[in-house]
Every structure is written in structure tokens, then in C-alpha cells.
Design a protein around this motif. Structure first.
Motif, PDB file in Angstrom:
ATOM      1  N   VAL A 189       0.841  -1.204   0.000  1.00  0.00           N
ATOM      2  CA  VAL A 189       0.000   0.000   0.000  1.00  0.00           C
ATOM      3  C   VAL A 189       0.874   1.252   0.000  1.00  0.00           C
ATOM      4  O   VAL A 189       0.605   2.225  -0.714  1.00  0.00           O
ATOM      5  CB  VAL A 189      -0.946   0.005   1.220  1.00  0.00           C
ATOM      6  N   GLY A 190       1.951   1.231   0.781  1.00  0.00           N
ATOM      7  CA  GLY A 190       2.852   2.378   0.843  1.00  0.00           C
ATOM      8  C   GLY A 190       3.535   2.648  -0.482  1.00  0.00           C
ATOM      9  O   GLY A 190       3.724   3.813  -0.868  1.00  0.00           O
ATOM     10  N   ILE A 191       3.903   1.587  -1.199  1.00  0.00           N
ATOM     11  CA  ILE A 191       4.523   1.760  -2.518  1.00  0.00           C
ATOM     12  C   ILE A 191       3.545   2.433  -3.479  1.00  0.00           C
ATOM     13  O   ILE A 191       3.892   3.392  -4.180  1.00  0.00           O
ATOM     14  CB  ILE A 191       4.967   0.391  -3.075  1.00  0.00           C
ATOM     15  N   VAL A 192       2.321   1.939  -3.515  1.00  0.00           N
ATOM     16  CA  VAL A 192       1.313   2.513  -4.414  1.00  0.00           C
ATOM     17  C   VAL A 192       1.020   3.957  -4.037  1.00  0.00           C
ATOM     18  O   VAL A 192       0.946   4.846  -4.900  1.00  0.00           O
ATOM     19  CB  VAL A 192       0.024   1.666  -4.386  1.00  0.00           C
ATOM     20  N   ARG A 193       0.885   4.203  -2.758  1.00  0.00           N
ATOM     21  CA  ARG A 193       0.538   5.560  -2.309  1.00  0.00           C
ATOM     22  C   ARG A 193       1.643   6.566  -2.614  1.00  0.00           C
ATOM     23  O   ARG A 193       1.373   7.708  -2.975  1.00  0.00           O
ATOM     24  CB  ARG A 193       0.258   5.529  -0.807  1.00  0.00           C
ATOM     25  N   GLN A 194       2.890   6.129  -2.512  1.00  0.00           N
ATOM     26  CA  GLN A 194       4.009   7.055  -2.694  1.00  0.00           C
ATOM     27  C   GLN A 194       4.360   7.290  -4.159  1.00  0.00           C
ATOM     28  O   GLN A 194       4.727   8.410  -4.546  1.00  0.00           O
ATOM     29  CB  GLN A 194       5.241   6.523  -1.960  1.00  0.00           C
ATOM     30  N   TYR A 195       4.226   6.259  -4.984  1.00  0.00           N
ATOM     31  CA  TYR A 195       4.779   6.361  -6.340  1.00  0.00           C
ATOM     32  C   TYR A 195       3.726   6.398  -7.438  1.00  0.00           C
ATOM     33  O   TYR A 195       4.075   6.577  -8.602  1.00  0.00           O
ATOM     34  CB  TYR A 195       5.738   5.181  -6.591  1.00  0.00           C
ATOM     35  N   TRP A 196       2.449   6.250  -7.109  1.00  0.00           N
ATOM     36  CA  TRP A 196       1.407   6.261  -8.139  1.00  0.00           C
ATOM     37  C   TRP A 196       1.296   7.645  -8.765  1.00  0.00           C
ATOM     38  O   TRP A 196       1.265   8.663  -8.076  1.00  0.00           O
ATOM     39  CB  TRP A 196       0.077   5.862  -7.528  1.00  0.00           C
ATOM     40  N   GLU A 197       1.207   7.670 -10.100  1.00  0.00           N
ATOM     41  CA  GLU A 197       1.052   8.932 -10.829  1.00  0.00           C
ATOM     42  C   GLU A 197      -0.028   8.785 -11.894  1.00  0.00           C
ATOM     43  O   GLU A 197      -0.091   7.759 -12.586  1.00  0.00           O
ATOM     44  CB  GLU A 197       2.373   9.341 -11.499  1.00  0.00           C
ATOM     45  N   GLY A 198      -0.853   9.807 -12.016  1.00  0.00           N
ATOM     46  CA  GLY A 198      -1.862   9.833 -13.063  1.00  0.00           C
ATOM     47  C   GLY A 198      -2.921   8.769 -12.887  1.00  0.00           C
ATOM     48  O   GLY A 198      -3.175   8.267 -11.792  1.00  0.00           O
ATOM     49  N   ASP A 204       7.088   3.730 -13.246  1.00  0.00           N
ATOM     50  CA  ASP A 204       7.905   3.572 -12.038  1.00  0.00           C
ATOM     51  C   ASP A 204       7.196   2.735 -10.980  1.00  0.00           C
ATOM     52  O   ASP A 204       7.777   1.800 -10.415  1.00  0.00           O
ATOM     53  CB  ASP A 204       8.260   4.952 -11.471  1.00  0.00           C
ATOM     54  N   VAL A 205       5.930   3.038 -10.709  1.00  0.00           N
ATOM     55  CA  VAL A 205       5.234   2.321  -9.644  1.00  0.00           C
ATOM     56  C   VAL A 205       5.056   0.844  -9.997  1.00  0.00           C
ATOM     57  O   VAL A 205       5.185  -0.037  -9.129  1.00  0.00           O
ATOM     58  CB  VAL A 205       3.876   2.975  -9.321  1.00  0.00           C
ATOM     59  N   TRP A 206       4.821   0.527 -11.275  1.00  0.00           N
ATOM     60  CA  TRP A 206       4.621  -0.867 -11.651  1.00  0.00           C
ATOM     61  C   TRP A 206       5.932  -1.643 -11.617  1.00  0.00           C
ATOM     62  O   TRP A 206       5.939  -2.845 -11.315  1.00  0.00           O
ATOM     63  CB  TRP A 206       3.944  -0.960 -13.012  1.00  0.00           C
ATOM     64  N   GLN A 207       7.051  -0.970 -11.892  1.00  0.00           N
ATOM     65  CA  GLN A 207       8.340  -1.631 -11.724  1.00  0.00           C
ATOM     66  C   GLN A 207       8.593  -1.961 -10.257  1.00  0.00           C
ATOM     67  O   GLN A 207       9.108  -3.029  -9.925  1.00  0.00           O
ATOM     68  CB  GLN A 207       9.458  -0.740 -12.274  1.00  0.00           C
ATOM     69  N   ARG A 208       8.214  -1.035  -9.383  1.00  0.00           N
ATOM     70  CA  ARG A 208       8.386  -1.270  -7.948  1.00  0.00           C
ATOM     71  C   ARG A 208       7.446  -2.383  -7.455  1.00  0.00           C
ATOM     72  O   ARG A 208       7.820  -3.180  -6.588  1.00  0.00           O
ATOM     73  CB  ARG A 208       8.133   0.028  -7.174  1.00  0.00           C
ATOM     74  N   ILE A 209       6.249  -2.442  -7.989  1.00  0.00           N
ATOM     75  CA  ILE A 209       5.323  -3.506  -7.633  1.00  0.00           C
ATOM     76  C   ILE A 209       5.864  -4.853  -8.097  1.00  0.00           C
ATOM     77  O   ILE A 209       5.795  -5.864  -7.380  1.00  0.00           O
ATOM     78  CB  ILE A 209       3.929  -3.227  -8.219  1.00  0.00           C
ATOM     79  N   PHE A 213       6.745  -8.062  -5.616  1.00  0.00           N
ATOM     80  CA  PHE A 213       6.231  -9.424  -5.741  1.00  0.00           C
ATOM     81  C   PHE A 213       7.360 -10.423  -5.979  1.00  0.00           C
ATOM     82  O   PHE A 213       7.273 -11.582  -5.530  1.00  0.00           O
ATOM     83  CB  PHE A 213       5.185  -9.503  -6.851  1.00  0.00           C
ATOM     84  N   ALA A 214       8.416 -10.004  -6.663  1.00  0.00           N
ATOM     85  CA  ALA A 214       9.562 -10.893  -6.841  1.00  0.00           C
ATOM     86  C   ALA A 214      10.201 -11.214  -5.495  1.00  0.00           C
ATOM     87  O   ALA A 214      10.597 -12.364  -5.234  1.00  0.00           O
ATOM     88  CB  ALA A 214      10.586 -10.251  -7.779  1.00  0.00           C
ATOM     89  N   ALA A 215      10.293 -10.205  -4.620  1.00  0.00           N
ATOM     90  CA  ALA A 215      10.852 -10.423  -3.282  1.00  0.00           C
ATOM     91  C   ALA A 215       9.943 -11.319  -2.447  1.00  0.00           C
ATOM     92  O   ALA A 215      10.417 -12.187  -1.698  1.00  0.00           O
ATOM     93  CB  ALA A 215      11.068  -9.079  -2.593  1.00  0.00           C
TER      94      ALA A 215
END
Length: 222
Positions: A189-198, A204-209, A213-215
């Protein structure tokens, strides 16, 4: 002049008082001496903690508490808190045999391809959330379809209430399913909240997601 207690008074059992473990902890630490931001101090005894720390689930308050390791271990047997606090475990498991139809997914009303579900014991039911730029958002639709999925999946039935969650990602050919500590879901949730754009989130956010999931997948193999 103080009189000595009689043998009868000594033998009489004293009424048992319920101990507040948080109050006991603060007796030893002197209470909260310095206010720090959440995540920088143990929310039980107020000692400083680092960014990597344990969590307790406040079952009645529906929130997670950042804790030092000694406080975490104090509540690990469940008896000290009378069910109020539960330790968040650190086990990760993948569920490659997970099966869910597109129709079952649609009836849950999840508008994105990510969701996490867990059993909330004080409500005696599953709840479903999905990450959004505004934080975790609960699906308020009927989860009867999810109950059907759980009934047919032994691994999902082993989920610990309140502290473990089913983390789902919808793919073109099905679903990726992991059983994770509840705090891992809030990390997502924190990743989506911080890096989501538009509207679509941005590359960027989908690469982080994907990396998240890989981790998760790697930890499930450990």
C-alpha cells in the motif's frame, strides 16, 4: 500500632486482578519520555527502534503497532494480552495451486489487479482491501464468492486470523497468490501511495510492484 495478619487472612486467596501488560512495560521504561514518529519508537514501551522492526496487531483497534523485539516476544504466546494484541508472524508462503474464476473476482468489486484479504476475528468474517493512491480501500461488496474459494483451498484455511493475509495479483492467465504477514500488505500500500502517478500509475510504480512481488516470491521459497 499495626497488627499482624492472622493465619486465616494469610490463607485467604486474594482476588485476581487483570494486569495491563502495557502499563507494566511503561513502569520499567519510565513511560513515554520522548515523542517520536511512528516507526521510530516502540509503541508499547517507547524505546527507540530502527526501520526494521516487528509488529503487533491491535485486534480491537484494527491497527498495527511498531514494537521492539522484547515487547514482540512478550506477546508471542497470546496470553499476556487476553487476545487484544497478536504478533504478526514473519512467514511467507506461495500458493501455486490457487484457483479463482474471473467471475468470482468481479463479484468482489476490486477495481484494480491487486488485493489482499484476511479474516477479521472481531467481525467473524473475511475483509478485502486493495491498494490505492489514497491508502488501503475496503471492498464493501458481498464476499460470498471468496468464501467459496477458501472452502476449496486447504492452504487458505490455515491462514492466521488478523495477522496473515492472502495477497493476490491478477494476471492475464490467472492469479498470483501468496500468504503473507499483514504488514507486507501495508508495505505494498505504501509503494502505491508514494509512487502512483496519473490514472494508470506510471511505469515507475509498476516496476516497484514487480520488484515487491519478486521479493515476496523469493521469501516464500525460503
Amino acid at each position: 500500632m499495626r497488627t499482624s495478619p492472622t493465619l486465616r487472612s494469610l490463607a485467604r486467596p486474594k482476588p485476581q486482578q487483570q494486569v495491563d501488560p502495557v502499563a507494566v512495560l511503561r513502569q520499567f521504561t519510565g513511560g513515554v519520555r520522548e515523542q517520536r514518529a511512528p516507526g521510530e519508537q516502540c509503541e508499547m514501551c517507547a524505546v527507540p527502534i530502527g526501520p526494521e522492526h516487528s509488529h503487533l496487531a491491535d485486534v480491537q483497534g484494527h491497527r498495527l503497532l511498531c514494537t521492539c523485539r522484547p515487547c514482540y516476544l512478550l506477546f508471542s504466546d497470546g496470553g499476556a494480552s487476553h487476545g487484544h494484541y497478536r504478533v504478526v508472524p514473519d512467514r511467507y508462503r506461495s500458493n501455486p495451486d490457487f484457483s479463482m474464476s474471473a467471475v468470482q473476482w468481479e463479484t468482489m468489486g476490486i477495481p484494480v489487479n491487486l488485493a489482499f484479504l484476511f479474516y477479521q476475528s472481531d467481525q467473524d468474517r473475511y475483509v478485502a482491501f486493495y491498494p490505492s493512491p489514497g491508502g488501503p480501500t475496503e471492498s464493501l461488496l458481498d464476499l460470498a464468492a471468496w468464501d467459496e474459494v477458501v472452502a476449496g483451498d486447504q492452504l487458505l484455511q490455515e491462514l492466521a486470523p488478523d495477522v496473515e493475509a492472502v495477497l493476490l495479483r491478477r494476471l492475464d492467465d490467472g492469479f498470483e497468490c501468496h500468504l503473507v504477514p499483514i504488514d507486507a500488505c501495508y508495505e505494498l500500500v505504501g509503494i502505491v501511495r508514494q509512487y502512483w502517478e496519473g490514472f494508470a500509475g506510471g511505469e515507475d510504480v509498476w516496476q516497484r510492484i514487480d520488484a515487491f512481488f519478486a521479493a515476496i516470491q523469493e521469501r516464500g521459497r525460503g
